[in-house]
Design an enzyme around this catalytic site. Structure first.
Site, PDB file in Angstrom:
ATOM      1  N   ARG A 120     161.113  13.139  58.451  1.00  0.00           N
ATOM      2  CA  ARG A 120     160.369  14.202  59.127  1.00  0.00           C
ATOM      3  C   ARG A 120     160.819  14.289  60.578  1.00  0.00           C
ATOM      4  O   ARG A 120     160.952  13.278  61.257  1.00  0.00           O
ATOM      5  CB  ARG A 120     158.869  13.924  59.063  1.00  0.00           C
ATOM      6  CG  ARG A 120     158.235  14.462  57.791  1.00  0.00           C
ATOM      7  CD  ARG A 120     156.726  14.509  57.887  1.00  0.00           C
ATOM      8  NE  ARG A 120     156.137  13.183  57.801  1.00  0.00           N
ATOM      9  CZ  ARG A 120     155.527  12.584  58.791  1.00  0.00           C
ATOM     10  NH1 ARG A 120     155.419  13.171  59.982  1.00  0.00           N
ATOM     11  NH2 ARG A 120     155.002  11.389  58.622  1.00  0.00           N
TER      12      ARG A 120
ATOM     13  N   GLY B 289     159.789  16.465  53.658  1.00  0.00           N
ATOM     14  CA  GLY B 289     158.715  16.408  54.652  1.00  0.00           C
ATOM     15  C   GLY B 289     158.801  17.543  55.656  1.00  0.00           C
ATOM     16  O   GLY B 289     157.825  17.875  56.343  1.00  0.00           O
TER      17      GLY B 289
ATOM     18  N   LYS C 262     153.553  18.507  54.027  1.00  0.00           N
ATOM     19  CA  LYS C 262     153.012  18.238  55.353  1.00  0.00           C
ATOM     20  C   LYS C 262     152.788  19.515  56.171  1.00  0.00           C
ATOM     21  O   LYS C 262     152.089  19.493  57.175  1.00  0.00           O
ATOM     22  CB  LYS C 262     153.947  17.270  56.092  1.00  0.00           C
ATOM     23  CG  LYS C 262     153.971  15.878  55.446  1.00  0.00           C
ATOM     24  CD  LYS C 262     152.565  15.391  55.240  1.00  0.00           C
ATOM     25  CE  LYS C 262     152.374  13.926  54.953  1.00  0.00           C
ATOM     26  NZ  LYS C 262     152.877  13.354  53.758  1.00  0.00           N
TER      27      LYS C 262
ATOM     28  N   CYS D 273     153.452   2.735  54.957  1.00  0.00           N
ATOM     29  CA  CYS D 273     152.614   1.587  55.349  1.00  0.00           C
ATOM     30  C   CYS D 273     151.676   1.152  54.232  1.00  0.00           C
ATOM     31  O   CYS D 273     150.613   0.589  54.497  1.00  0.00           O
ATOM     32  CB  CYS D 273     151.810   1.924  56.595  1.00  0.00           C
ATOM     33  SG  CYS D 273     152.833   2.108  58.058  1.00  0.00           S
ATOM     34  N   GLY D 274     152.034   1.454  52.990  1.00  0.00           N
ATOM     35  CA  GLY D 274     151.266   0.889  51.882  1.00  0.00           C
ATOM     36  C   GLY D 274     150.312   1.847  51.184  1.00  0.00           C
ATOM     37  O   GLY D 274     149.498   1.418  50.376  1.00  0.00           O
TER      38      GLY D 274
ATOM     39  N   THR E 254     151.016   4.482  48.971  1.00  0.00           N
ATOM     40  CA  THR E 254     151.324   4.610  47.541  1.00  0.00           C
ATOM     41  C   THR E 254     151.095   3.275  46.835  1.00  0.00           C
ATOM     42  O   THR E 254     150.524   3.228  45.749  1.00  0.00           O
ATOM     43  CB  THR E 254     152.769   5.102  47.341  1.00  0.00           C
ATOM     44  OG1 THR E 254     152.932   6.317  48.051  1.00  0.00           O
ATOM     45  CG2 THR E 254     153.087   5.323  45.871  1.00  0.00           C
ATOM     46  N   SER E 255     151.500   2.177  47.488  1.00  0.00           N
ATOM     47  CA  SER E 255     151.367   0.900  46.765  1.00  0.00           C
ATOM     48  C   SER E 255     149.901   0.495  46.623  1.00  0.00           C
ATOM     49  O   SER E 255     149.547  -0.203  45.677  1.00  0.00           O
ATOM     50  CB  SER E 255     152.215  -0.201  47.400  1.00  0.00           C
ATOM     51  OG  SER E 255     151.844  -0.380  48.720  1.00  0.00           O
TER      52      SER E 255
ATOM     53  N   ASP F 126     148.766  10.862  48.574  1.00  0.00           N
ATOM     54  CA  ASP F 126     149.182  11.329  49.899  1.00  0.00           C
ATOM     55  C   ASP F 126     148.185  12.228  50.631  1.00  0.00           C
ATOM     56  O   ASP F 126     147.930  11.996  51.797  1.00  0.00           O
ATOM     57  CB  ASP F 126     150.539  12.044  49.780  1.00  0.00           C
ATOM     58  CG  ASP F 126     151.281  12.121  51.106  1.00  0.00           C
ATOM     59  OD1 ASP F 126     151.108  11.214  51.928  1.00  0.00           O
ATOM     60  OD2 ASP F 126     152.017  13.093  51.322  1.00  0.00           O
TER      61      ASP F 126
HETATM   62  C1  OXD Z   1     155.062  11.189  54.832  1.00  0.00           C
HETATM   63  C2  OXD Z   1     155.246  11.356  53.385  1.00  0.00           C
HETATM   64  O1  OXD Z   1     156.055  11.215  55.570  1.00  0.00           O
HETATM   65  O2  OXD Z   1     154.274  11.271  52.648  1.00  0.00           O
HETATM   66  O3  OXD Z   1     153.912  11.007  55.230  1.00  0.00           O
HETATM   67  O4  OXD Z   1     156.365  11.614  52.941  1.00  0.00           O
HETATM   68 MN    MN Z   2     152.435  11.077  53.680  1.00  0.00          MN
END
Ligand code: OXD
Ligand code: MN
Length: 623
Positions: free
Chosen positions: A85, A222, A229, A273-274, A276-277, A290
């Protein structure tokens, strides 16, 4: 018969689709875009399976995606200078009377429009303009918004077909109305590899007044995929002028061991920073990873929907141990798009995938790649990029929550906020009140990652993990949060999480430990665990974590580990408070609750420090 320039470039099915919508606003906008971009032809899509399949075929035909060995898999490259992004080139178009916070990138609306319309003038000459209609959120839902994407990139349109619900029929429900967002995108001039040539003229300009975004000379999703976004920013503007929340949040069902119930949580984490996980923790179910819209329901509960139906996920470190379900989905036949990884003999390779047989040459984001290849600054180019991605439908996952498409959403009973924080926050703490929860979100900090262009590892303020997307004054955004929770009769509980705490340079947890923190939070929401009250929030008792580690991982969690992780680092918290004072000091109209909570926490921590002269306090000190 469609009058104007649009009428001259439509084929018969497109004409029927546009007439079928019965929306003059759509026609007027498209006429303007055709005059501006000057495409050779325009295709207007409906939502039939043939229409959706046609977009993917186009991406393959044009070489914007290339098929891989595995059935359904394709690779797309964004280009060496277009891999994340671009926050710097993304600006909100502000009319003279509009004032946004100083950290929000803005440009005078007339000036910005002039610039972007100049850049986009003739940008689709000789190309085909694709017009697609989507729903942000489940269709036929009070949460959902209509969105029109206009693009010359079949990769963008294909990504959106995987990531969002088709909305052609939903557009008809507008009955000719203009309540929809519009995204105009052009990848610009392409080179032989189909990557954007003029990234120097990359611009993403957001017209919140008009509900439109113009995005030019880029392909990284992105920046290019309007519904992601770019729509998040428009929705934040809308939500803050109404009474709901548009958030950079996962939604997940938490399923405690040996119990039948499921409790839904939302969670905001900066990119990479975690998030998705967390949504993918084994044994839990994913609603979304997201973006979520949150609204109050008739009974005063908070309900949330995932506005997407797919994942645009970071692929680095997806391996059979850390992310078994995604790994399985990425290595078996299904429709998915890889981006910016290494391809050799039609087989994909990415960083941290757990294979030791990475080939020494192939094709990657730098073109033909060989081990030892250097960039123009002499730095070695890795075989895959740290922000390389996969794009697929959520329905491809075994752990998709059965309610992910529910038009009424799920009841959100807890909210997580977590950043990449090596030295301050404990792994999990519960907010003392809704307002304190808003404070926790407002003071979220994180170290920058490869998801945005620029230096990585720099600590910065990232309120609610939304700092890149907030297009209203920060004080308006925080006040809206406070009001939103206040009116709920059943307020979600809020939790600060930190998966990145270090001691002497080493992480104090393993990656999978986040399962314990979320199960503890779920238990708290259901009245199952006591907690210790501290100035920064309620923290777990040792005995409860010990038992959770034992039952979930058959692991002995020692008291030393607990003390190391859950000691309150008073000096570090005071330093953080000082950074927050600095950050918010010039922000007018901040909610009074924010400063009250900050000052109270500061007083309590200072007293502790002065009384004892210590930097950190083990949990037992607060019992
Ligand atoms: C981000 C994404 O950049 O979800 O936040 O790809
Ligand atoms: Mn995101």
């Amino acid at each position: 018969m469609i009058p104007g320039d649009l009428g001259k470039v439509l084929n018969k099915p497109s004409l029927e689709n546009i007439e079928g919508l019965g929306n003059q606003h759509v026609i007027d906008q498209l006429n303007g875009f055709v005059r501006l971009c000057k495409p050779a032809r325009v295709t207007v899509f409906g939502e039939s399976l043939e229409d959706v399949a046609h977009v993917r075929e186009l991406a393959l035909e044009r070489g914007e995606e290339v098929p891989l060995k595995m059935k359904g898999h394709t690779i797309h490259f964004d280009g060496f200078y277009d891999l994340a992004r671009d926050v710097g080139s993304t600006k909100v178009l502000t009319p003279p009377e509009m004032r946004l916070s100083k950290n929000i990138n803005t440009i005078n609306r007339d000036e910005g429009l002039n610039e972007i319309l100049g850049i986009m003038d003739g940008c689709m000459k000789g190309k085909e303009m694709l017009v697609k209609f989507y729903s942000l959120g489940p269709t036929n839902s009070r949460f959902s918004l209509c969105a029109m994407q206009v693009t010359d990139s079949s990769y963008v349109a294909h990504s959106e077909d995987l990531l969002y619900r088709q909305g052609y029929e939903q557009f008809k429900h507008l009955k000719g109305g203009k309540e929809f967002f519009t995204f105009l995108h052009s990848a610009g001039e392409l080179d032989d590899r189909k990557v954007t040539k003029n990234t120097i003229s990359r611009r993403i300009y957001i017209d919140v007044v008009d509900g439109k975004v113009y995005s030019a000379n880029n392909q990284y999703a992105g920046n290019s995929v309007g519904l992601k976004k770019l729509a998040l920013r428009l929705a934040i503007y809308k939500a803050n002028h109404e009474d709901w929340l548009s958030e950079h949040m996962l939604l997940m069902g938490i399923h405690p061991l040996g119990k039948k119930r499921v409790t839904y949580f939302a969670g905001a984490y900066p990119s990479a920073c975690g998030k998705t996980s967390t949504a993918m923790i084994p044994g839990q179910s994913i609603v979304g990873d997201d973006i979520a819209y949150l609204k109050e329901d008739k009974e005063g509960y908070c309900r949330g929907v995932n506005i997407e139906q797919g994942i645009f996920g970071i692929i680095q470190d997806v391996n059979p141990v850390d992310d078994p379900l995604i790994y399985k989905s990425l290595t078996t036949p299904r429709e998915l798009i890889f981006s910016n990884i290494l391809i050799s003999d039609g087989i994909p390779y990415w960083l941290g995938m757990g294979r030791s047989d990475i080939p020494e040459k192939g094709t990657n984001f730098s073109g033909e790649w060989f081990k030892g290849k250097k960039d123009k600054d002499g730095n070695e180019i890795p075989f895959a990029h740290g922000n390389a991605r996969y794009t697929m439908r959520l329905s491809e996952l075994e752990n998709v929550d059965p309610r992910y498409n529910d038009p009424d959403g799920v009841t959100v009973e807890g909210i997580f906020y977590g950043g990449r924080d090596s030295d301050t926050n404990v792994p999990i703490a519960e907010a003392l009140s809704w307002e304190h929860g808003v404070y926790i979100g407002a003071t979220l900090e994180s170290e920058t990652t490869t998801a945005t262009i620029g230096k990585t590892g720099v600590r910065r303020q990232d309120l609610m993990a939304n700092i890149d997307f907030v297009v209203v004054p920060l004080s308006t955004y925080l006040t809206n949060h406070i009001k939103f929770g206040r009116k709920l009769t059943h307020k979600p509980r809020v939790y600060a999480t930190n998966y990145f705490l270090r001691h002497e340079g080493k992480y104090t947890n393993t990656k999978v430990d986040k399962k314990i923190w979320v199960l503890w939070a779920e238990g708290r929401v259901n009245g199952e665990y006591d907690a210790i009250k501290t100035p920064i929030g309620m923290i777990p008792l040792y005995k409860d974590l010990k038992q959770l580690f034992k039952t979930v991982f058959k692991k002995d969690y020692t008291e030393e580990e607990y003390i190391q992780q859950f000691s309150i680092r008073v000096t570090k918290y005071l330093e953080k408070i000082a950074r927050m004072e600095q950050f918010y000091k010039d922000e007018p109209n901040m909610p009074r609750e924010f400063w009250d909570i900050l000052n109270q926490q500061k007083r309590e921590l200072q007293e502790l420090k002065i009384r004892t002269g210590k930097d950190a306090f083990p949990p037992i000190s607060f019992v």
